[in-house]
Design a protein around this motif. Structure first.
Motif, PDB file in Angstrom:
ATOM      1  N   ILE A  59     -65.849  13.242 -79.508  1.00 24.63           N
ATOM      2  CA  ILE A  59     -65.389  12.680 -78.814  1.00 24.63           C
ATOM      3  C   ILE A  59     -64.733  13.335 -76.691  1.00 24.63           C
ATOM      4  N   ALA A  60     -64.405  14.386 -76.744  1.00 22.85           N
ATOM      5  CA  ALA A  60     -64.008  15.190 -75.529  1.00 22.85           C
ATOM      6  C   ALA A  60     -65.045  15.032 -74.281  1.00 22.85           C
ATOM      7  N   TRP A  61     -65.920  15.580 -74.369  1.00 21.00           N
ATOM      8  CA  TRP A  61     -67.033  15.884 -73.441  1.00 21.00           C
ATOM      9  C   TRP A  61     -67.628  14.406 -72.858  1.00 21.00           C
ATOM     10  N   PRO A  62     -67.604  13.523 -73.545  1.00 16.74           N
ATOM     11  CA  PRO A  62     -68.176  12.155 -72.089  1.00 16.74           C
ATOM     12  C   PRO A  62     -66.800  11.505 -71.416  1.00 16.74           C
ATOM     13  N   LEU A  63     -65.647  12.279 -72.190  1.00 16.17           N
ATOM     14  CA  LEU A  63     -64.937  11.137 -71.620  1.00 16.17           C
ATOM     15  C   LEU A  63     -64.519  13.246 -70.154  1.00 16.17           C
ATOM     16  N   LEU A  69     -67.336  14.374 -62.390  1.00 17.26           N
ATOM     17  CA  LEU A  69     -68.514  12.979 -61.888  1.00 17.26           C
ATOM     18  C   LEU A  69     -67.863  11.909 -61.230  1.00 17.26           C
ATOM     19  N   THR A  70     -66.841  11.586 -61.704  1.00 17.86           N
ATOM     20  CA  THR A  70     -66.049  10.396 -60.660  1.00 17.86           C
ATOM     21  C   THR A  70     -65.117  11.030 -60.398  1.00 17.86           C
ATOM     22  N   GLY A  71     -64.650  12.911 -60.119  1.00 15.55           N
ATOM     23  CA  GLY A  71     -63.265  12.897 -59.383  1.00 15.55           C
ATOM     24  C   GLY A  71     -61.885  12.581 -60.067  1.00 15.55           C
ATOM     25  N   ALA A  72     -62.039  11.766 -61.316  1.00 16.25           N
ATOM     26  CA  ALA A  72     -60.517  11.758 -61.745  1.00 16.25           C
ATOM     27  C   ALA A  72     -59.590  12.793 -62.586  1.00 16.25           C
ATOM     28  N   GLU A  73     -58.922  12.027 -63.028  1.00 18.18           N
ATOM     29  CA  GLU A  73     -58.376  13.786 -63.463  1.00 18.18           C
ATOM     30  C   GLU A  73     -58.806  13.732 -65.051  1.00 18.18           C
ATOM     31  N   GLU A  96     -65.957   2.888 -75.571  1.00 17.69           N
ATOM     32  CA  GLU A  96     -64.743   1.703 -74.480  1.00 17.69           C
ATOM     33  C   GLU A  96     -64.971   2.371 -73.285  1.00 17.69           C
ATOM     34  N   GLN A  97     -64.040   3.861 -73.436  1.00 23.84           N
ATOM     35  CA  GLN A  97     -64.226   4.239 -71.833  1.00 23.84           C
ATOM     36  C   GLN A  97     -65.226   4.623 -71.245  1.00 23.84           C
ATOM     37  N   VAL A  98     -66.433   4.919 -72.235  1.00 24.55           N
ATOM     38  CA  VAL A  98     -67.496   5.633 -71.494  1.00 24.55           C
ATOM     39  C   VAL A  98     -68.228   4.382 -70.847  1.00 24.55           C
ATOM     40  N   LYS A  99     -68.130   3.219 -71.837  1.00 26.70           N
ATOM     41  CA  LYS A  99     -69.042   2.487 -70.981  1.00 26.70           C
ATOM     42  C   LYS A  99     -68.179   1.642 -69.905  1.00 26.70           C
ATOM     43  N   ALA A 100     -66.963   2.185 -69.723  1.00 21.07           N
ATOM     44  CA  ALA A 100     -66.739   1.180 -68.054  1.00 21.07           C
ATOM     45  C   ALA A 100     -66.881   1.942 -67.485  1.00 21.07           C
ATOM     46  N   VAL A 101     -67.806   4.039 -67.763  1.00 24.91           N
ATOM     47  CA  VAL A 101     -68.538   3.968 -66.494  1.00 24.91           C
ATOM     48  C   VAL A 101     -69.362   3.643 -65.896  1.00 24.91           C
ATOM     49  N   LYS A 102     -69.253   3.472 -64.543  1.00 21.59           N
ATOM     50  CA  LYS A 102     -70.134   2.829 -63.720  1.00 21.59           C
ATOM     51  C   LYS A 102     -71.397   3.557 -63.033  1.00 21.59           C
ATOM     52  N   PRO A 103     -72.434   3.090 -62.780  1.00 17.86           N
ATOM     53  CA  PRO A 103     -73.748   3.838 -62.300  1.00 17.86           C
ATOM     54  C   PRO A 103     -72.956   4.427 -60.444  1.00 17.86           C
ATOM     55  N   GLU A 104     -72.679   3.303 -60.296  1.00 14.90           N
ATOM     56  CA  GLU A 104     -72.525   3.458 -58.972  1.00 14.90           C
ATOM     57  C   GLU A 104     -70.989   4.704 -58.496  1.00 14.90           C
ATOM     58  N   GLN A 105     -69.798   4.946 -59.815  1.00 18.35           N
ATOM     59  CA  GLN A 105     -69.181   5.343 -59.163  1.00 18.35           C
ATOM     60  C   GLN A 105     -69.455   6.558 -58.972  1.00 18.35           C
ATOM     61  N   LEU A 106     -70.817   7.122 -59.617  1.00 18.00           N
ATOM     62  CA  LEU A 106     -71.016   8.611 -59.216  1.00 18.00           C
ATOM     63  C   LEU A 106     -72.087   8.898 -58.649  1.00 18.00           C
ATOM     64  N   LYS A 107     -71.469   7.716 -57.137  1.00 17.84           N
ATOM     65  CA  LYS A 107     -72.599   7.882 -56.287  1.00 17.84           C
ATOM     66  C   LYS A 107     -72.002   8.955 -55.400  1.00 17.84           C
ATOM     67  N   GLY A 108     -73.001   9.676 -55.626  1.00 17.12           N
ATOM     68  CA  GLY A 108     -72.927  11.417 -54.205  1.00 17.12           C
ATOM     69  C   GLY A 108     -72.261  12.238 -54.948  1.00 17.12           C
ATOM     70  N   ALA A 109     -72.683  12.514 -56.673  1.00 17.69           N
ATOM     71  CA  ALA A 109     -72.393  13.426 -57.480  1.00 17.69           C
ATOM     72  C   ALA A 109     -72.940  14.486 -57.883  1.00 17.69           C
ATOM     73  N   ASP A 111     -74.203  15.819 -55.272  1.00 20.01           N
ATOM     74  CA  ASP A 111     -73.973  16.938 -53.945  1.00 20.01           C
ATOM     75  C   ASP A 111     -72.779  17.840 -54.630  1.00 20.01           C
ATOM     76  N   ARG A 112     -72.001  17.401 -55.384  1.00 25.63           N
ATOM     77  CA  ARG A 112     -70.244  17.929 -56.069  1.00 25.63           C
ATOM     78  C   ARG A 112     -70.691  18.941 -56.749  1.00 25.63           C
ATOM     79  N   THR A 113     -69.618  19.730 -56.578  1.00 28.13           N
ATOM     80  CA  THR A 113     -69.593  21.351 -57.854  1.00 28.13           C
ATOM     81  C   THR A 113     -68.447  21.515 -58.363  1.00 28.13           C
ATOM     82  N   ILE A 114     -69.139  21.386 -59.387  1.00 26.03           N
ATOM     83  CA  ILE A 114     -68.054  21.384 -60.507  1.00 26.03           C
ATOM     84  C   ILE A 114     -66.981  23.028 -60.605  1.00 26.03           C
TER      85      ILE A 114
END
Length: 170
Positions: A59-63, A69-73, A96-109, A111-114
């Motif tokens: 459950i935790a990993w997709p969240l 990847l989106t920069g959220a908490e 529901e939460q995973v389906k709420a993530v949209k591809p456009e929210q990951l724009k530029g991800a 290049d992000r360092t996690i």
């Protein structure tokens, strides 16, 4: 393939399969006349997490991945003594939460360092994090949960793990 396409749809599908496994676990327990909650304490090895904790990690990993990847908490990992019903509810909410993530929210991800939450001061480029760490961890816990159920006598097979396929006529 984008980071989104290579992870979130598959993780959502696997979360749905965990619900199928829990259905089968409850049916198996009813048939054998034992409390299905007993299965949540089952483990493959004494030093390995039990079924409950494996599912909590599935459950935790997709969240976590969505947040990273989106920069959220970063969400907290819940590890309490949840019942099958409570795990089902959390899986439904996670889907529901995973389906709420949209591809456009990951724009530029890409290049992000996690930042690595388990190694303060260290990080990985997003693609390496997704393919080299997040997805392997997700599938490790899913496979282990499935294996615990199989080891305890459930009649589950590869199709129960993979789920339905989007087949097309040739």
């Amino acid at each position: 393939m984008s980071l989104y396409d290579s992870s979130f749809p598959q993780m959502t599908r696997m979360l749905g399969q965990v619900l199928v496994w829990l259905d089968k676990a409850e049916a198996y327990a009813q048939k054998k006349k034992f409390d299905p909650e007993v299965l949540l304490a089952a483990r493959l090895a004494p030093d390995q997490w039990n079924l409950r904790r494996q599912i909590q990690n599935v459950i935790a990993w997709p969240l976590r991945l969505g947040a990273l990847l989106t920069g959220a908490e970063l969400p907290q990992l819940e590890t309490g003594d949840e019942t099958i019903a409570e795990l089902r509810a959390r899986i439904g909410k996670a889907i529901e939460q995973v389906k709420a993530v949209k591809p456009e929210q990951l724009k530029g991800a890409e290049d992000r360092t996690i930042p690595l939450f388990f190694l303060p001061g260290k990080g990985m480029k997003a693609p390496e994090f997704v393919f080299g760490f997040a997805l392997p961890n997700f599938y490790f816990h899913a496979t282990t949960a499935y294996s615990i159920l199989r080891h305890n006598g459930l009649d589950v097979g590869k199709s129960d793990f993979i789920g339905s396929l989007d087949l097309r006529d040739l």
